[in-house]
Motif scaffolding. Sequence first.
Motif, PDB file in Angstrom:
ATOM      1  N   PHE A  26       9.628  12.397   0.155  1.00 28.88           N
ATOM      2  CA  PHE A  26       9.047  11.082  -0.109  1.00 28.88           C
ATOM      3  C   PHE A  26       8.751  10.339   1.194  1.00 28.88           C
ATOM      4  CE2 PHE A  26       9.933   6.488  -0.685  1.00 28.88           C
ATOM      5  CZ  PHE A  26       8.805   6.162  -1.411  1.00 28.88           C
ATOM      6  N   SER A  27       9.602  10.505   2.197  1.00 29.56           N
ATOM      7  CA  SER A  27       9.387   9.804   3.470  1.00 29.56           C
ATOM      8  C   SER A  27       8.097  10.237   4.156  1.00 29.56           C
ATOM      9  CB  SER A  27      10.576  10.040   4.409  1.00 29.56           C
ATOM     10  OG  SER A  27      10.682  11.415   4.761  1.00 29.56           O
ATOM     11  N   LEU A  28       7.583  11.421   3.816  1.00 33.46           N
ATOM     12  CA  LEU A  28       6.327  11.874   4.410  1.00 33.46           C
ATOM     13  C   LEU A  28       5.142  11.042   3.941  1.00 33.46           C
ATOM     14  CD1 LEU A  28       6.779  15.759   4.156  1.00 33.46           C
ATOM     15  CD2 LEU A  28       7.145  14.293   6.164  1.00 33.46           C
ATOM     16  N   THR A  29       5.267  10.411   2.768  1.00 35.15           N
ATOM     17  CA  THR A  29       4.169   9.595   2.252  1.00 35.15           C
ATOM     18  C   THR A  29       4.236   8.144   2.725  1.00 35.15           C
ATOM     19  OG1 THR A  29       5.367   8.963   0.225  1.00 35.15           O
ATOM     20  CG2 THR A  29       4.139  11.038   0.184  1.00 35.15           C
ATOM     21  N   LEU A  30       5.351   7.741   3.335  1.00 35.56           N
ATOM     22  CA  LEU A  30       5.501   6.343   3.734  1.00 35.56           C
ATOM     23  C   LEU A  30       4.482   5.896   4.790  1.00 35.56           C
ATOM     24  CD1 LEU A  30       9.384   5.922   3.806  1.00 35.56           C
ATOM     25  CD2 LEU A  30       7.767   5.166   2.061  1.00 35.56           C
ATOM     26  N   PRO A  31       4.126   6.722   5.795  1.00 33.79           N
ATOM     27  CA  PRO A  31       3.097   6.263   6.747  1.00 33.79           C
ATOM     28  C   PRO A  31       1.775   5.910   6.092  1.00 33.79           C
ATOM     29  CG  PRO A  31       4.271   8.153   7.645  1.00 33.79           C
ATOM     30  CD  PRO A  31       4.726   8.001   6.228  1.00 33.79           C
ATOM     31  N   LEU A  32       1.392   6.642   5.037  1.00 36.53           N
ATOM     32  CA  LEU A  32       0.145   6.324   4.340  1.00 36.53           C
ATOM     33  C   LEU A  32       0.252   4.985   3.623  1.00 36.53           C
ATOM     34  CD1 LEU A  32      -0.679   9.836   2.819  1.00 36.53           C
ATOM     35  CD2 LEU A  32      -1.703   8.764   4.836  1.00 36.53           C
ATOM     36  N   ARG A  33       1.407   4.722   3.007  1.00 35.58           N
ATOM     37  CA  ARG A  33       1.607   3.431   2.346  1.00 35.58           C
ATOM     38  C   ARG A  33       1.596   2.291   3.358  1.00 35.58           C
ATOM     39  NH1 ARG A  33       3.656   2.993  -2.895  1.00 35.58           N
ATOM     40  NH2 ARG A  33       3.907   4.970  -3.990  1.00 35.58           N
ATOM     41  N   LEU A  34       2.237   2.494   4.502  1.00 35.62           N
ATOM     42  CA  LEU A  34       2.257   1.453   5.535  1.00 35.62           C
ATOM     43  C   LEU A  34       0.852   1.166   6.046  1.00 35.62           C
ATOM     44  CD1 LEU A  34       5.432   2.471   7.594  1.00 35.62           C
ATOM     45  CD2 LEU A  34       5.164   0.488   6.087  1.00 35.62           C
ATOM     46  N   ALA A  35       0.081   2.220   6.276  1.00 44.53           N
ATOM     47  CA  ALA A  35      -1.299   2.025   6.742  1.00 44.53           C
ATOM     48  C   ALA A  35      -2.120   1.265   5.700  1.00 44.53           C
ATOM     49  CB  ALA A  35      -1.938   3.382   7.047  1.00 44.53           C
ATOM     50  N   TYR A  36      -1.867   1.560   4.428  1.00 47.88           N
ATOM     51  CA  TYR A  36      -2.603   0.887   3.355  1.00 47.88           C
ATOM     52  C   TYR A  36      -2.292  -0.603   3.327  1.00 47.88           C
ATOM     53  CZ  TYR A  36      -3.745  -0.429  -1.474  1.00 47.88           C
ATOM     54  OH  TYR A  36      -4.232  -1.059  -2.584  1.00 47.88           O
ATOM     55  N   TYR A  37      -1.030  -0.972   3.410  1.00 48.74           N
ATOM     56  CA  TYR A  37      -0.653  -2.388   3.324  1.00 48.74           C
ATOM     57  C   TYR A  37      -0.977  -3.147   4.610  1.00 48.74           C
ATOM     58  CZ  TYR A  37       1.702  -1.337  -1.055  1.00 48.74           C
ATOM     59  OH  TYR A  37       1.978  -0.957  -2.348  1.00 48.74           O
ATOM     60  N   PHE A  38      -0.884  -2.466   5.759  1.00 50.97           N
ATOM     61  CA  PHE A  38      -1.234  -3.135   7.011  1.00 50.97           C
ATOM     62  C   PHE A  38      -2.734  -3.421   7.110  1.00 50.97           C
ATOM     63  CE2 PHE A  38       2.833  -1.570   9.077  1.00 50.97           C
ATOM     64  CZ  PHE A  38       3.330  -2.848   9.276  1.00 50.97           C
ATOM     65  N   ARG A  39      -3.536  -2.659   6.395  1.00 45.77           N
ATOM     66  CA  ARG A  39      -4.983  -2.878   6.385  1.00 45.77           C
ATOM     67  C   ARG A  39      -5.401  -3.828   5.262  1.00 45.77           C
ATOM     68  NH1 ARG A  39      -8.466  -0.175   9.219  1.00 45.77           N
ATOM     69  NH2 ARG A  39     -10.039  -0.344   7.577  1.00 45.77           N
ATOM     70  N   GLY A  40      -4.442  -4.540   4.690  1.00 50.33           N
ATOM     71  CA  GLY A  40      -4.758  -5.524   3.666  1.00 50.33           C
ATOM     72  C   GLY A  40      -5.089  -4.942   2.318  1.00 50.33           C
ATOM     73  N   GLY A  41      -4.537  -3.777   2.011  1.00 44.33           N
ATOM     74  CA  GLY A  41      -4.776  -3.164   0.713  1.00 44.33           C
ATOM     75  C   GLY A  41      -6.079  -2.410   0.626  1.00 44.33           C
ATOM     76  N   VAL A  42      -6.514  -1.800   1.714  1.00 46.90           N
ATOM     77  CA  VAL A  42      -7.748  -0.998   1.739  1.00 46.90           C
ATOM     78  C   VAL A  42      -7.354   0.456   1.994  1.00 46.90           C
ATOM     79  CG1 VAL A  42      -9.969  -0.586   2.856  1.00 46.90           C
ATOM     80  CG2 VAL A  42      -9.112  -2.938   2.568  1.00 46.90           C
ATOM     81  N   TRP A  43      -7.794   1.356   1.115  1.00 45.57           N
ATOM     82  CA  TRP A  43      -7.445   2.772   1.223  1.00 45.57           C
ATOM     83  C   TRP A  43      -8.582   3.518   1.907  1.00 45.57           C
ATOM     84  CZ3 TRP A  43      -3.019   5.313   0.550  1.00 45.57           C
ATOM     85  CH2 TRP A  43      -3.049   6.708   0.468  1.00 45.57           C
ATOM     86  N   ASP A  44      -8.313   4.056   3.095  1.00 42.25           N
ATOM     87  CA  ASP A  44      -9.319   4.782   3.874  1.00 42.25           C
ATOM     88  C   ASP A  44      -9.120   6.289   3.840  1.00 42.25           C
ATOM     89  OD1 ASP A  44     -10.578   2.441   4.682  1.00 42.25           O
ATOM     90  OD2 ASP A  44      -9.216   2.178   6.378  1.00 42.25           O
ATOM     91  N   PHE A  45      -8.270   6.762   2.949  1.00 47.09           N
ATOM     92  CA  PHE A  45      -7.962   8.189   2.889  1.00 47.09           C
ATOM     93  C   PHE A  45      -8.575   8.798   1.631  1.00 47.09           C
ATOM     94  CE2 PHE A  45      -4.481   5.914   4.996  1.00 47.09           C
ATOM     95  CZ  PHE A  45      -4.516   6.516   6.249  1.00 47.09           C
ATOM     96  N   PRO A  46      -8.564  10.135   1.525  1.00 46.92           N
ATOM     97  CA  PRO A  46      -9.144  10.771   0.326  1.00 46.92           C
ATOM     98  C   PRO A  46      -8.430  10.371  -0.957  1.00 46.92           C
ATOM     99  CG  PRO A  46      -8.874  12.378   2.096  1.00 46.92           C
ATOM    100  CD  PRO A  46      -8.186  11.125   2.550  1.00 46.92           C
ATOM    101  N   ASP A  47      -9.145  10.557  -2.059  1.00 44.44           N
ATOM    102  CA  ASP A  47      -8.610  10.181  -3.368  1.00 44.44           C
ATOM    103  C   ASP A  47      -7.375  11.014  -3.723  1.00 44.44           C
ATOM    104  OD1 ASP A  47      -9.119   8.869  -6.157  1.00 44.44           O
ATOM    105  OD2 ASP A  47      -8.880  10.995  -6.572  1.00 44.44           O
ATOM    106  N   TRP A  48      -7.374  12.307  -3.376  1.00 46.16           N
ATOM    107  CA  TRP A  48      -6.248  13.161  -3.742  1.00 46.16           C
ATOM    108  C   TRP A  48      -4.968  12.752  -3.025  1.00 46.16           C
ATOM    109  CZ3 TRP A  48      -3.675  16.051  -0.080  1.00 46.16           C
ATOM    110  CH2 TRP A  48      -4.319  16.263   1.137  1.00 46.16           C
ATOM    111  N   LEU A  49      -5.099  12.171  -1.824  1.00 43.69           N
ATOM    112  CA  LEU A  49      -3.912  11.689  -1.121  1.00 43.69           C
ATOM    113  C   LEU A  49      -3.296  10.487  -1.831  1.00 43.69           C
ATOM    114  CD1 LEU A  49      -4.500  11.885   2.746  1.00 43.69           C
ATOM    115  CD2 LEU A  49      -2.689  12.963   1.397  1.00 43.69           C
ATOM    116  N   CYS A  50      -4.155   9.643  -2.400  1.00 45.11           N
ATOM    117  CA  CYS A  50      -3.658   8.505  -3.165  1.00 45.11           C
ATOM    118  C   CYS A  50      -2.874   8.986  -4.378  1.00 45.11           C
ATOM    119  CB  CYS A  50      -4.831   7.619  -3.594  1.00 45.11           C
ATOM    120  SG  CYS A  50      -4.378   6.251  -4.692  1.00 45.11           S
ATOM    121  N   ARG A  51      -3.425   9.939  -5.107  1.00 41.39           N
ATOM    122  CA  ARG A  51      -2.731  10.469  -6.269  1.00 41.39           C
ATOM    123  C   ARG A  51      -1.420  11.148  -5.866  1.00 41.39           C
ATOM    124  NH1 ARG A  51      -7.424  12.892 -10.241  1.00 41.39           N
ATOM    125  NH2 ARG A  51      -9.063  11.397  -9.723  1.00 41.39           N
TER     126      ARG A  51
END
Length: 285
Positions: A26-51
């Motif tokens: 689970f800790s491997l996914t935390l950097p993606l969540r941090l990047a998402y929230y630091f960018r104001g809730g904008v997801w710049d990664f592929p859709d499959w990574l979000c899922r």
Amino acid sequence: MYLYLYFLSSASYVVMMNLALSDGSFSLTLPLRLAYYFRGGVWDFPDWLCRLCVYGFYLNLYTSILFLTLLSVLRWLAVNHPLRHRDLVTPPRTLLVCLGVWLFVGVSSVPFLFNNGVTDRAGSLRCFEPSSPSWGRLLILNYVALAFGFLLPFLTIIVCYSRIVCHLTSRFDVHGGARRCNRRRSVRLVAMVTATFLLCFLPYHVIRTLHLHAVCGGWDCEVTVALQRAVVVTLCLAASNSVVNPLLYYYATGTFRGHMRDAHLSLRRSKRPQVTLVSRKNTNA
């Protein structure tokens, strides 16, 4: 070699290794969540990574709960029923139970892999926000997870640890000072585990259920937004369990390992009179 060492360890270590694997993945996914929230809730990664992030969160959440529940059952057997624990609990059997937990939670969480990952909100790509047709299905999944992933494990933990506390406190005046101190530490540990479970998991499940009802029931907009923000806060509390687990169970291993030594010594002492009695009969004969 790794599997050989794995099977040589105790049953509790098998569960804790699986718990560490769940927390580590689970800790491997935390950097993606941090990047998402630091960018104001904008997801710049592929859709499959979000899922995958959503799937990883629920996989970690409910495998952690079930592994903590399994640990409570193992410790109840070790402290209250050492003979049954010795005969029934083995590392290979415990590993099979852990694999069953992974399979059960993994299959149950598969709908999150097929749910809508990235959604468009006012021209911004968002993640961790289901689309409107998915809310009703999420409400059903919520109650299934609430019953089998939280309430049933919670009741099991309460029953197991309450019986451990009763067993330990009833023997305070029987043993010496060192053992009495060790048992007091165990009682404090039981309180810490229960408090951690309640603090990390209870608020998230309660607020999540209320938020889903607010969305599906068309509650007032201000209430729905407030609940949505509360879900984010309680989700952080649930995720913090992966940080608390290593500290809590590093402390726990020494305490319960001491109880296993005490139980083993008491079993050996109980067998000594029988051995001496048999030897005396042989010499008299």
